[in-house]
Scaffold this motif. Structure first.
Motif: not given
Length: 237
Positions: A151-171, A207-213
């Motif tokens: 489910x982590x794509x074998x860590x191949x995408x953990x540095x993807x800018x789109x994912x990193x930006x989204x993760x930083x937005x929700x801490x 205890x937390x969820x991603x928004x629909x967006x």
């Protein structure tokens, strides 16, 4: 390699659980034991599969195994007999549930032509860059639970800018974002890490969820990215 890991679990890990402090609570014991080469010879497929079930039970040391899967479609000849062996093993009380792994829609439809029991689980690679939407819809329609491996794509995408930006937005960490996406899709997730801190972080997805967006944004990342093998497409029907 996967067969070797399964043997390692059976021979070393489960005996420790059986005789250790966890024995009182009996863990869920899932063994990916039945490999496609088991039914390469159609004339012995049933007996070889049943023998594999009983051998696994002997190694694990519990009277039943909670879930056993056919690890991939493998050769078409003998597959139905291998599944019939799992069905009989379940009806004999040796297995609580039975399922498949890496089965596409044609494989599942072919299996349904001769099966008595619908697979409880189909374990396939799933993450935002490989969503198998038709396969997921089909399994949901049949009541087949999706287990997401890698489910982590074998860590191949953990540095993807789109994912990193989204993760930083929700801490959250990128890995937590991917696991949460799978959970909100209704998948059972199977992440792997040898790092204790990452294991702890990966478990902290409740205890937390991603928004629909945010879910819609991650849904848009589909790229047909297979990070391992691809039996869904490559194995015969």
């Amino acid at each position: 390699m996967k067969q070797m890991l399964a043997k390692l679990l059976e021979n070393l890990v489960f005996p420790g659980i059986r005789y250790g402090s966890l024995a009182r609570c009996r863990p869920f014991c899932c063994v990916l034991q039945i490999m496609p080469n088991t039914w390469n010879n159609p004339s012995t497929a049933y007996d070889a599969t049943m023998a594999g079930v009983k051998e696994s039970i002997k190694r694990v040391g519990f009277p039943t195994i909670d879930l056993m899967l056919l690890h991939a479609p493998g050769q078409a000849e003998g597959r139905a007999d291998a599944w019939r062996a799992l069905e009989d093993a379940q009806q004999q009380g040796l297995l609580r549930s039975i399922g498949v792994s890496n089965f596409g829609i044609p494989h599942l439809e072919k299996l349904a032509q001769s099966s008595r029991i619908t697979p409880a689980v189909n374990q396939i690679e799933l993450h935002p860059w490989l969503q198998w939407r038709k396969e997921v819809e089909y399994c949901n329609s049949k009541g087949i639970i999706l287990e997401a491996y890698s489910p982590l794509a074998k860590a191949s995408k953990l540095s993807d800018p789109k994912l990193v930006d989204l993760a930083q937005k929700v801490n959250k960490t990128p890995a937590q974002m991917l696991l949460r996406w799978s959970l909100q899709k209704g998948f059972v997730v199977l992440p792997k890490s040898t790092n204790p801190e990452r294991q702890k972080a990966n478990a902290d997805v409740g205890g937390w969820e991603l928004s629909n967006a945010d879910m819609a944004e991650m849904d848009s990342w589909e790229a047909d990215l297979v990070t391992g093998w691809d039996p869904i497409r490559d194995h015969p029907v």
